[in-house]
Each structure stands twice: as C-alpha cells, then as structure tokens.
Design a protein around this motif. Structure first.
Motif, short mmCIF file in Angstrom:
data_model
loop_
_atom_site.label_atom_id
_atom_site.label_comp_id
_atom_site.label_asym_id
_atom_site.label_seq_id
_atom_site.Cartn_x
_atom_site.Cartn_y
_atom_site.Cartn_z
N PHE A 81 1.06 -1.42 0.01
CA PHE A 81 -0.08 0.03 0.12
C PHE A 81 0.79 0.87 0.08
CE2 PHE A 81 -2.49 3.41 1.97
CZ PHE A 81 -4.05 2.84 1.45
N ILE A 97 2.78 1.70 -3.09
CA ILE A 97 1.96 2.50 -4.49
C ILE A 97 1.43 3.73 -3.70
CG2 ILE A 97 -0.51 2.04 -5.64
CD1 ILE A 97 -0.38 -1.22 -5.03
N TYR A 98 1.06 3.98 -2.92
CA TYR A 98 0.61 5.31 -2.82
C TYR A 98 1.84 6.74 -2.47
CZ TYR A 98 -0.79 9.49 0.22
OH TYR A 98 -1.29 10.84 0.98
N TYR A 122 3.93 5.00 -7.43
CA TYR A 122 2.84 4.42 -8.06
C TYR A 122 2.97 5.54 -9.11
CZ TYR A 122 -0.61 2.86 -11.49
OH TYR A 122 -0.87 2.47 -12.95
N LEU A 139 -3.13 8.58 -6.05
CA LEU A 139 -3.95 7.84 -6.06
C LEU A 139 -4.53 8.63 -4.69
CD1 LEU A 139 -3.53 4.57 -7.42
CD2 LEU A 139 -5.30 6.23 -8.35
N ALA A 169 -5.92 7.83 -0.78
CA ALA A 169 -5.80 6.65 -0.16
C ALA A 169 -6.90 5.61 0.31
CB ALA A 169 -5.53 6.84 1.61
N SER A 182 -9.84 6.11 -2.17
CA SER A 182 -9.62 5.15 -3.67
C SER A 182 -8.97 3.54 -4.04
CB SER A 182 -9.44 5.79 -4.63
OG SER A 182 -10.31 6.89 -4.41
N MET A 183 -7.60 3.42 -2.42
CA MET A 183 -6.93 2.62 -2.66
C MET A 183 -7.08 1.50 -2.00
SD MET A 183 -2.79 3.99 -2.73
CE MET A 183 -2.98 2.33 -2.24
N TYR A 184 -7.44 2.04 -0.62
CA TYR A 184 -8.65 1.29 0.34
C TYR A 184 -10.21 0.68 -0.14
CZ TYR A 184 -5.72 2.13 3.65
OH TYR A 184 -4.62 2.26 4.62
N MET A 213 -9.92 0.37 -3.61
CA MET A 213 -9.78 -1.01 -4.26
C MET A 213 -9.73 -2.21 -4.12
SD MET A 213 -7.65 1.21 -7.39
CE MET A 213 -6.97 2.62 -6.41
N ALA A 214 -8.88 -2.18 -2.78
CA ALA A 214 -8.36 -3.68 -1.35
C ALA A 214 -9.57 -3.84 -2.11
CB ALA A 214 -7.48 -2.83 -1.13
#
Length: 546
Positions: free
Chosen positions: A58, A61-62, A65, A69, A71, A73-75, A77-78
């Motif tokens: 995480f 990527i944060y 990448y 993105l 954070a 949105s990343m959660y 997506m996970a």
C-alpha cells in the motif's frame, strides 16, 4: 559539422553504445532495488505477515505509482479486489442506491403515485396504473402519454428518471400533463404520493378446465399472505387445480420461500437444508403445519430466470412429488446471502451458506465470474442422480431440471433472427408497434379483444419502421411475420383493451402454459398428474433419441 558518408564511420555506433550501457546500468540499479524490496516475497504464513505485506505494498503504491491515488480510493480498490478474488458473483458491496432498491424489492414498500410506464418514441407511455393507487384514482389509463412532470417535459427521459420523479415522500404532490389517444386537449392532473405496496402476486386468473393460475414475481415480506389469499380466491372461483408461475422470478427473502413451500407440504417434510461455516448458517427447515389445499394438483412453471427462493420452492415440491415442474431449467443459484449494513457507504451482501433440496442435491450452476452466459455450466454431463419421495429420478447442478421440458425454440430462434436484422434498432421497432397500436385506439378501429392481425396491419407497422430509419430487407420482414404479428397483437390488446386482454393473448401463445394445461386437464389427483408427466417425459426422450 555533418558526418562524412565516405569516412568509414557508422554515425549511430556511439549513441547505440551509450544506450546499451545506460540500459545495463538501469537494470542493475532497479534489479538491486527489486531484490532488496522483493526479498520478503514468498508464502505468507501468518496473519501478521499478511498485514505487513499489505501495508508495505500500500505504501509503495501510494508513494511511487506513476499516477497519484487517494488513500481512500486505494482502500476501496483493495476491498473490491478481495471480493473479486472470492470468485462469487453473489458477494459484493452494495452502494446506498442499490441497497435501497434491494430493500424496496424485498419489502415491496415504496411511496409514489403507482403507475407502470414504458418509453416509446422518447415519451412516457402508461402500461397500467397500480390498482388502488393515486394514478388509478386520477383516471390514468393504459396508452396515456405523460408529457410533463412538475412543469418539466418528459421527452427523452429514461425509465429510471421517470420512476425517480414518480416516487418521493408521502404527502407530496406531483403535477402531470397527460395526452390521451382520441382527445384533442391535454389533461392536467395533480396527484399526491402515498405509501404503496408492490404485490408479489402479479396476476391470478381462471384458465380453462378449472385450472387456477397464479403468477408470482418475487418473494417479499408479504408473499406468503398474498399467495394464501390468492389461492383461496381461485378456489372460491372454482379452481380444482393450481398452476404456479415462477418464471422470471429472481427470488427474494429466504424466509418467504420457506413459508410458501410450507403452504403446499405436510408436517415433517423437509423444505431445504442450509450449510455454512457458522452455527447460524447451518439449518434444516422442515414443514410444521398441515397443507391448506392437500387435494389440489399443482404444476409449477419455471425458466432460466427462476432463481434463489423460487428454486427452493420448485425443488422442495419436486422432491416431495407435490408438483410437476414444467418449462426450462432454472438459473442455478444454490446459495443464501446475508446483508450487512455498512452505514453511509451502503452494505455488504455476503454468501453465508449453500442450500440443498430435500433429496440432498445442490442445484448450483458453476459459471465463470467473467462469463455473462449463465447457461454455460462446466459440470454439464457430470450431474448426479437423486430420487424423489416416490423414486423419480432428479439431478443436481445446473438448476432445477423440469419434469417436462417445454421451450418454444422455434419462436426463440425467430425472435433472435429478427432482432439480428434490426441490429441496434430494436427500440425503434417497439416504438413503431406502440405508435400504431395507439393510432388504432385513437380511431377506435378495434372492436373486440379477439381481433386478428391482418396483412394490412403488418404493412402499417412496416411503414412506421421505415419512417423511423430502420433499414431492413422487406423479404426478411415478411418472413418474420410470425414474430411481428404476436408482438403487435400484445401492444394493441394492452393499449386498446388493457392488461387483462394482453394477458389472454399471451396465454394463447404460451407453450409452457398450454403444455401444463394439457397435463392438468382431467387430472384429479397429484398422482395422476405425475403419471401424465412421466408419460410425456418418456415421449420427449423417445423423440430426442430418434
């Protein structure tokens, strides 16, 4: 200074050497970074290691990448990735609007004016008002065109936009302007929204030879009461047998599926067994009350859109020889889900158990999660045999297989061929049908619900298709008259005479209903009905082996 073509030097040699050296250096640098940061890759054995791996990925990527993105949105997506990897199409996150629609479907409750519409030529055309609704009390009729809602033109609205405008808080008003075939002036109406209940029973009717027909379109929180009331009403009208139509029934509440099955089974007969990981997900459900109509022979109609609770009912009645199943194999959803509210973000729909019919079979159909074709089951041909209470053979997997298979394959193929010729203009074809049906209503040219679709009527539809820009060989259209004529007759019956007339026209062309009627006519007991079904089954097998 430009290179000399005759000097013997290759002008690209030095740059290519530099490029290769740079690639080698970059590879060594990134390779070392990958070795350093990927050294911990491998099997994750503990929960702590898994959590640490997630955190590290995480963060990288944060921070690194190529695109930034958030954070949050990343959660998200996970979570979605985790649900995807379950390979279960029935476990998913539900956004608030989807959760609301699901709640409305399972409760049957909403607030609005109670009108069913369809989009034709860009306008809202009334199919029918809900009985007892504000729309019915206001005199809204099938075929009315709703041209304005609260001063806004409805031209170009989608069906969803119309539904949103019709619904709202109880007690709020809605101003409509309506055009009616045969009337020169626009009709202004003001309706007040109020709480309404969508009935699970779509229709009851008396068919020939004392057959009562009950069309059930979902299992909401009042389905058992509605079915009880409907069957009693049919019995009072002289019904000696019952045809329960579960086609296109997607299911709904498990509890209501159990209660409906309970109506037709005897004490001690198992309805369904649930098996899951938790104690609450493991249950055997058994009938606890006497049958209300033990002497009434029953036929159940199903198709590939009958799912979930509808399959529980069909499977229980089939396994106990309480009904003959007619139609097409069902959807094959042999699992039960639980809805977990998640506050403002919606809810989680999660599979918590698999269910098994009384004979012990699972009817789940295995479908690739990326494959929209639910008819493709990789286990077809490997299905196990089970036996009903009387020893009849039934099968697991692939949905509930009917006792008597009935599908109008020739009609379906004709529809597919005609739709293929229409390409993306199927909607325009439907517009042409409705336009002509409404024109006939305006001119009052159809005097009886038993009208016949003639060649001049088909010619009128063709003219309206051409006027809407549909390009098709006239020969294909003429060859498809056996498809066009029934569709036209349904629209004329609906808009000129109402939904009941349309239903009667559809029944006359419904092969599953006609087959069920043939089986039920003269069958005074469930055993005689089962015997007839067995004979028809043998005939079908003999024909398929020729």
């Amino acid at each position: 200074m430009t290179p000399d073509a005759n000097s013997g030097m290759n002008p690209g040699a030095r740059p290519r050497t530099i490029t290769v050296a740079l690639v080698l250096v970059i590879s060594l640098v990134t390779g070392g970074w990958l070795l350093e940061h990927g050294a911990r890759s491998g099997p994750v054995r503990t929960k702590a290691e898994a959590a640490r791996l997630f955190d590290e990925v995480f963060v990288h990527i944060y921070r690194h990448y190529v695109d930034s993105l958030a954070a949050s949105s990343m959660y998200r997506m996970a979570v979605e990735g985790m649900l995807y990897e379950l390979e279960d199409p029935y476990t998913s996150l539900l956004a608030p609007d989807k959760l609301g629609r699901l709640t409305e479907t399972t409760s049957g409750n909403y607030a609005g004016i109670g009108v069913q519409v369809d989009v034709r030529d860009g306008w809202m055309i009334v199919i029918s008002p809900t009985p007892g609704s504000p729309a019915e009390h206001a005199g809204i009729q099938p075929g009315d065109r709703i041209i304005e809602v609260d001063g806004r033109s409805t031209h170009g609205w989608t069906h969803e936009e119309a539904q949103r405008s019709f619904r709202g808080r109880p007690g709020t008003s809605l101003a409509l302007r309506v055009e009616r075939p045969g009337m020169a002036t626009v009709i202004p109406l003001t309706l007040v929204r109020r709480p309404l209940h969508h009935s699970s029973v779509r229709r009851i009717a008396m068919l020939p030879n004392g057959v009562g027909y009950l069309d059930l379109d979902a299992f909401s929180d009042s389905t058992e009461r509605e079915v009880t009331r409907s069957v009693n009403a049919l019995r009072a009208r002289g019904a000696r047998s019952l045809m329960l139509d579960l086609r296109a029934n997607p299911g709904g509440l498990l509890e209501q599926g159990l209660r409906v099955a309970d109506l037709f089974l005897g004490p001690g007969q198992r309805i369904v067994s649930l098996r899951g990981r938790t104690e609450g997900a493991n249950r055997d459900y058994t009938d606890s009350t006497k049958q209300l109509w033990p002497s009434v022979p029953i036929t159940v109609l199903v198709d590939d859109k009958s799912a979930s609770a509808a399959e529980i009912v069909a499977g229980a009645l089939q396994d106990h020889d309480r009904a003959v199943i007619v139609g097409e194999s069902t959807y094959g959803k042999g699992s039960a889900q639980t809805i977990i509210p998640l506050g403002e973000v919606g809810g989680l729909k999660i599979t918590t158990s698999r269910w098994f019919t009384p004979s012990g079979r699972s009817i789940s159909k295995e479908v690739d999660r990326d494959d929209d074709d639910s008819s493709a089951d990789p286990r077809a041909g490997q299905r196990k045999q089970y036996t009903t209470s009387s020893g009849r053979i039934v099968y697991d997997g692939g949905g509930i297989t009917p006792d008597v298979i009935e599908s109008d394959s020739a009609w379906s193929e004709g529809v597919r061929t005609f739709q293929g010729a229409l390409d993306r203009k199927v909607g325009l074809f439907r517009d042409a049908l409705a336009d002509y049906a409404l024109a006939l209503k305006t001119k009052r040219e159809i005097a009886s619900p038993q009208f016949t679709v003639t060649q001049p009527m088909l010619d009128e539809v063709w003219k309206r298709m051409v006027a809407r820009g549909i390009v098709m060989d006239r020969g294909i259209y003429d060859e498809s008259s056996n498809v066009v004529a029934p569709f036209l007759s349904y629209d004329i019956a609906r808009y000129v005479f109402g939904p009941e007339a349309e239903f009667r026209r559809r029944v006359a062309n419904d092969r599953a209903i006609k087959t069920a009627l043939e089986l039920m006519t003269g069958a005074s007991t469930q055993k005689s009905l089962l015997d007839r079904a067995l004979s028809r089954q043998r005939e079908q097998r003999a024909l398929s082996n020729e």
